[in-house]
Scaffold this active site. Structure first.
Site, PDB file in Angstrom:
ATOM      1  N   GLY A 319       0.828  -1.201   0.000  1.00  0.00           N
ATOM      2  CA  GLY A 319       0.000   0.000   0.000  1.00  0.00           C
ATOM      3  C   GLY A 319       0.867   1.257   0.000  1.00  0.00           C
ATOM      4  N   SER A 320       0.377   2.282   0.646  1.00  0.00           N
ATOM      5  CA  SER A 320       1.032   3.596   0.568  1.00  0.00           C
ATOM      6  C   SER A 320       2.441   3.600   1.125  1.00  0.00           C
ATOM      7  CB  SER A 320       0.191   4.630   1.304  1.00  0.00           C
ATOM      8  OG  SER A 320      -1.083   4.686   0.737  1.00  0.00           O
ATOM      9  N   VAL A 321       2.778   2.612   1.952  1.00  0.00           N
ATOM     10  CA  VAL A 321       4.137   2.552   2.482  1.00  0.00           C
ATOM     11  C   VAL A 321       5.142   2.535   1.328  1.00  0.00           C
ATOM     12  CG1 VAL A 321       5.735   1.037   3.694  1.00  0.00           C
ATOM     13  CG2 VAL A 321       3.459   1.453   4.623  1.00  0.00           C
TER      14      VAL A 321
END
Lengths: 627, 384
Positions: A319-321
């Site tokens: 995800g956004s990581v």
């Protein structure tokens, strides 16, 4: 004297000579036979006689202990007091068992099992009546010894894990040797011998095992030991010292709580793993005695997979990581500087498809550090399109994704960083531009393990050095023996400038007022952390759902909810600890994962494990300012 | 010292005179052998007189007394009672079929309270006496007639068959060979023995056909004991290991591992020679065989010096019985013949064989004491 009498005497004398000669010949034959057996064949028979009488018995070596970095034992051997009865010394067995029943309760089934054992085995061989006696039972039996002929206490060893479930995935467990694990080493065939089946117990099994000693005893034809001839005390197993800090480990395991989650805490300078927890867990002590069928099937059928170490075996879309990786790639390739601005309207169009930002209505104008802090999807669609999938994949590989980290626990998975070549080879279909966009926000085919996320974080904040994670500090009898001096990890070849920008973004994400993890910030300035949230979709949100507004996690089934992720580091000015937390189907990264990571980082800093951190000066003085 | 007569016209010996005539050399030889036996029984009990050595000493003392008594009994009395003794022994062999007790394999005995009487042991002596008496009454010319062989064959075969029925192969073989030796010494022509030998060899394949499976197995085991080291070959294999590990000088008194750790079965009875050879080595084993050989040579010398045919045959007969005991036992424990359960006389624990051998030695001494007696061919009848 008459004639015939003389003839008879002559005949008798002649035949006496013949008979005597025959007897002499036969006696000589016996002598010859004896000579053959006792002189010619003597050596061979002597060997056979020794083989008859000398019996070699193995002495199982005590298994090495396992310590955490502070010297706390996390796996050791407990004395197992076993009550045994030697039937031939027991006199009236029934009376002896009656007297015993007054001290330790013996039900009828146990009684008949004991009598069965006695009946089946030779009378000088001990029969186990009960294992794991308590100390008070032991002393009561000792006191009553005169009334209990043939009864004695035998001390064995049983593996003990004082931290139980908190360390289950790190240490693993020991269990009886199975058929397929026999290597020909006779020690494995001892009935009480246990070998490591998982975790550190498995990784370092050979060292922990030690070398079996042996005992030469003289036995008689029935196998009874007459006396000891020689004893060779093998070598106890080596102790293993881990990099794990039992305090942080236990805290992390507790903090993850009932969630199906995992966390890894690294020392950013060395790659030492300070904690690596996975929940739910199981009690490794139970494996010692063997699980019942029900216990086993409960463990195996639990949808939250308590037997799996999710920190290394769980693979999740980051995800956004993953935007940290994309940002670094963009900075390093020169496609975009920190001042690169993108207008976020809440979505972008690619062909006929529309790609949404998580924030309906959009972020408006954003520069890079704010895009990281606010996790703007549209900004990273833009960067991803400009970079292309291959360049993102190269940077991801640099940070440790897509292959095994050669971590010292069994079961580590490699994850997956998709590229156009990979797709063609695997699916025989060309790469779509939309997939590049998906990779840009850490979705699509991308898979990472929590440990890889922690390693990425450490590499981003330690000055770009290629630390690898490990949890074995030392293997050897002497736990105080220091780990061999680790050569400082080599540089990844990433510029300090790029790293500083990314770190600044991470600091803002937590400490900036609009940061996605602002709610989880650490108030004490000296302990403040930086980080990045992530929420990875498990199920695609359909247009119908989006329009109907069914996008809230709480409205969906557990299995369909998003994974919550957070990677963080602290202290923000002088990074020492990196953490990654992944909560399966936990909902949002900022709401669920970030507070856990915050508490774990506070605990790690509070405990201030010695001998960690990164060399001073490695980061330069220009640490990013937080908001 | 002539005083009184018993129908020979020769002066009669007093009891004291007879005791003086007893060969104390032979008695000493017996004592030495028995002493070796006591030592081995002491060792077999791990250095204890109990339970074997002490009882064996008492038995030997009693037996020795009986032997002296027998030695002083006039040879003519033995001649007179020979057939009666034989008849009694046959009656006992038949009686034991009904009232006997079976134990320790196959030997049958009649429990008389104080002692257990084994009729087959009585038969060993009785057969020798009966055959000696029979051939005493025949001239050399009589012996050459085939007709003269009918009676001794019957006398010989009857007890052998009865013993074989028990079944006790070892004793049956001893009876047959012992009797055969007397027949041979009586002067039966060689051609009969040659014929018997030919028939015997020819009968081997035939006998194999008629044997039971287990009997064949036993013979195969004997021929190759290693083929079944834990089954029936176990005894003989362990015995050979014990013998071989003894080497030249042995492992030392009370140091035999095979015997003391019970790998060697029956080490106080049938396999006691093995134990002796394990502990005292080839030197000890040959020493014991030499002592026995001394006894045997002495028996032959007594036979050669006896004036009466009865005395000569009796001496040879009892000597051969002793020889057969020793030979079969040692051949058995060294794996030369199948395990048939024959004890080593004077050494093995047990009263039966000791009694038989001491009675036999008593008769031998009686022959020696009365060596100069002439005995008529037919008692009471006239010498032709």
């Amino acid at each position: 004297m008459q004639q015939h009498e003389l003839r008879r005497i002559k005949m008798f004398n002649r035949r006496a000579a013949i008979l005597g000669g025959a007897k002499l010949a036969m006696m000589t034959m016996l002598a010859g036979r004896l000579y053959y057996l006792q002189v010619v064949q003597s050596e061979r028979f002597h060997t056979l006689a020794e083989e008859n009488r000398i019996n070699l018995r193995l002495l199982a070596p005590p298994r090495g202990r396992i310590f955490d970095r502070t010297g706390h034992p996390v796996a050791h051997n407990k004395q197992n007091y076993r009550l045994i009865l030697v039937p031939e010394q027991g006199g009236d067995i029934a009376r002896t068992l009656d007297s015993l029943a007054a001290i330790i309760p013996l039900d009828d089934r146990e009684r008949s099992r004991i009598l069965d054992d006695i009946g089946r085995r030779r009378r000088f061989l001990p029969v186990t009546i009960r294992e794991h006696l308590s100390w008070s039972q032991v002393s009561r039996i000792e006191v009553n010894a005169p009334d209990l002929p043939g009864v004695s206490i035998d001390v064995g060893q049983v593996r003990q894990y004082p931290f139980g479930a908190a360390f289950a995935h790190v240490i693993g467990y020991v269990a009886a040797v199975s058929e397929t694990e026999l290597t020909g080493d006779p020690v494995l065939e001892l009935p009480d011998f246990r070998i490591g089946k998982n975790g550190v117990e498995k990784t370092h099994d050979l060292a922990l095992r030690g070398r079996a000693g042996n005992l030469q005893v003289e036995v008689n034809a029935h196998g009874r030991v007459i006396r000891e001839l020689a004893r060779n005390e093998g070598q106890p197993g080596d102790d293993v010292t881990l990099t794990i800090d039992a305090g942080i480990q236990e805290f992390a395991a507790t903090r993850l709580g009932a969630e199906s989650a995992s966390a890894a805490v690294l020392d950013v300078g060395s790659g030492e793993v300070l904690a690596i927890a996975s929940t739910p867990s199981f009690d490794p002590n139970a494996f010692n005695q063997g699980l019942t069928h029900r216990q086993w099937s409960e463990l195996v059928n639990n949808p939250r997979a308590p037997l799996i170490n999710k920190a290394i075996s769980g693979q999740y879309p980051p995800g956004s990581v993953f935007k940290l990786v994309v940002a670094l790639a963009a900075l390093e390739s020169g496609i975009a500087g920190p001042s690169h601005r993108v207008w976020c309207a809440g979505h972008v169009e690619l062909g006929i498809r529309r790609f949404h930002c998580w924030k309906r209505g959009g972020h408006g104008h954003l520069a890079m550090t704010d895009a990281i802090a606010q996790s703007c999807d549209v900004y990273f669609y833009d960067l991803a399109l400009k970079l292309g999938a291959d360049r993102i994949a190269a940077t991801a590989a640099l940070l440790g994704f897509g292959r095994s980290l050669e971590f010292d626990l069994p079961g580590e998975r490699a994850g997956l960083v998709p590229t156009p070549d990979w797709k063609l080879a695997t699916y025989d279909r060309p790469w779509q531009k939309g997939e590049t966009l998906n990779v840009g926000i850490g979705q699509g085919h991308l898979l990472t393990t929590p440990l890889q996320l922690a390693v990425m974080t450490a590499r981003l904040v330690n000055g770009g050095r290629a630390i690898g994670p490990y949890l074995t500090r030392a293997v050897g009898r002497d736990p105080s023996a220091a780990a061999p001096e680790q050569a400082p990890a080599h540089s990844l070849g990433v510029s300090d400038w790029s790293l500083r920008v990314v770190r600044e973004g991470m600091a803002k994400a937590v400490n900036g007022p609009r940061g996605t993890a602002h709610g989880a910030r650490i108030e004490q300035p000296a302990m403040a952390m930086g980080g990045k949230t992530g929420t990875s979709q498990v199920k695609r949100i359909t247009k119908a759902e989006r329009d109907a507004g069914i996008v809230k996690n709480e409205d969906r089934a557990w299995k369909d909810r998003d994974h919550a992720l957070f990677v963080g580091y602290a202290p923000v000015h002088q990074p020492r600890y990196a953490v990654a937390v992944v909560v399966e189907h936990g909902g949002g990264g900022s709401k669920v994962a970030a507070p856990m990571a915050r508490d774990i980082l506070i605990e790690a800093q509070r405990r201030g494990s010695p001998g960690g951190g990164i060399p001073t000066g490695a980061l330069g003085r220009n640490a990013p300012e937080d908001a | 010292m002539a005083r009184g007569t018993l129908g020979t016209g020769r002066p009669e010996m007093t009891l004291f005179g007879k005791l003086e005539q007893i060969s104390w050399t032979l008695v000493a030889l017996l004592c030495v052998i028995a002493g070796a036996g006591f030592a081995m029984l002491y060792s077999a009990a791990d250095g204890n007189l109990e339970p074997w050595a002490s009882r064996q000493i008492i038995r030997f003392a009693v037996g020795l007394g009986a032997m002296i008594v027998i030695a002083t009994i006039d040879l003519r009395h033995w001649l007179k009672w020979a057939y009666v003794i034989y008849a009694v022994s046959i009656a006992l062999l038949i009686a034991v079929e009904w009232i006997g007790t079976v134990g320790m394999g196959a030997q049958r005995w009649i429990d008389l309270g104080v002692i257990r009487l084994q009729p087959s042991e009585v038969a060993k002596i009785a057969l020798v006496l009966a055959l000696a008496r029979y051939f005493h009454g025949l001239t050399l010319d009589d012996v050459r007639r085939p007709r003269a062989l009918v009676a001794p064959l019957a006398v010989l075969v009857l007890p052998a068959l009865l013993v074989l029925r028990q079944p006790d192969l070892g004793t049956a073989v001893m009876l047959l060979i012992g009797a055969g030796a007397i027949v041979f010494m009586a002067g039966v022509p060689m051609r009969y023995f040659a014929a018997l030998g030919v028939v015997g060899i020819a009968a081997v394949p035939l006998a194999w056909q008629f044997m039971q499976e287990y009997q064949r197995e036993r013979i195969m085991t004997f021929l190759n004991p290693e083929s079944d080291p834990l089954g029936s070959g176990y005894h003989i294999l362990q015995s050979k290991i014990a013998l071989g590990s003894g080497g030249l000088f042995g492992r030392g008194f009370m140091q035999g591992t095979q015997s003391h750790l019970n790998f060697l079965p029956e080490h106080q009875t049938d396999f006691i020679f093995t134990m002796l050879a394990e502990e005292l080595g080839l030197v000890g084993a040959l020493g014991l065989l030499l002592l026995y050989s001394g006894l045997l040579a002495y028996g032959v010398a007594v036979a050669l010096r006896a004036r009466s045919q009865f005395g000569r045959l009796l001496a040879i007969g009892v000597t051969t019985t002793l020889f057969l005991y020793v030979f079969i036992n040692v051949a058995m424990v060294t794996g030369l013949v199948p395990v048939v359960g024959v004890p080593l006389p004077l050494i093995s624990y047990g009263g039966t064989a000791m009694m038989t051998v001491l009675v036999a030695m008593g008769l031998l001494l009686s022959v020696y004491v009365h060596r100069d007696q002439d005995i008529r061919r037919r008692p009471g009848g006239d010498e032709p």
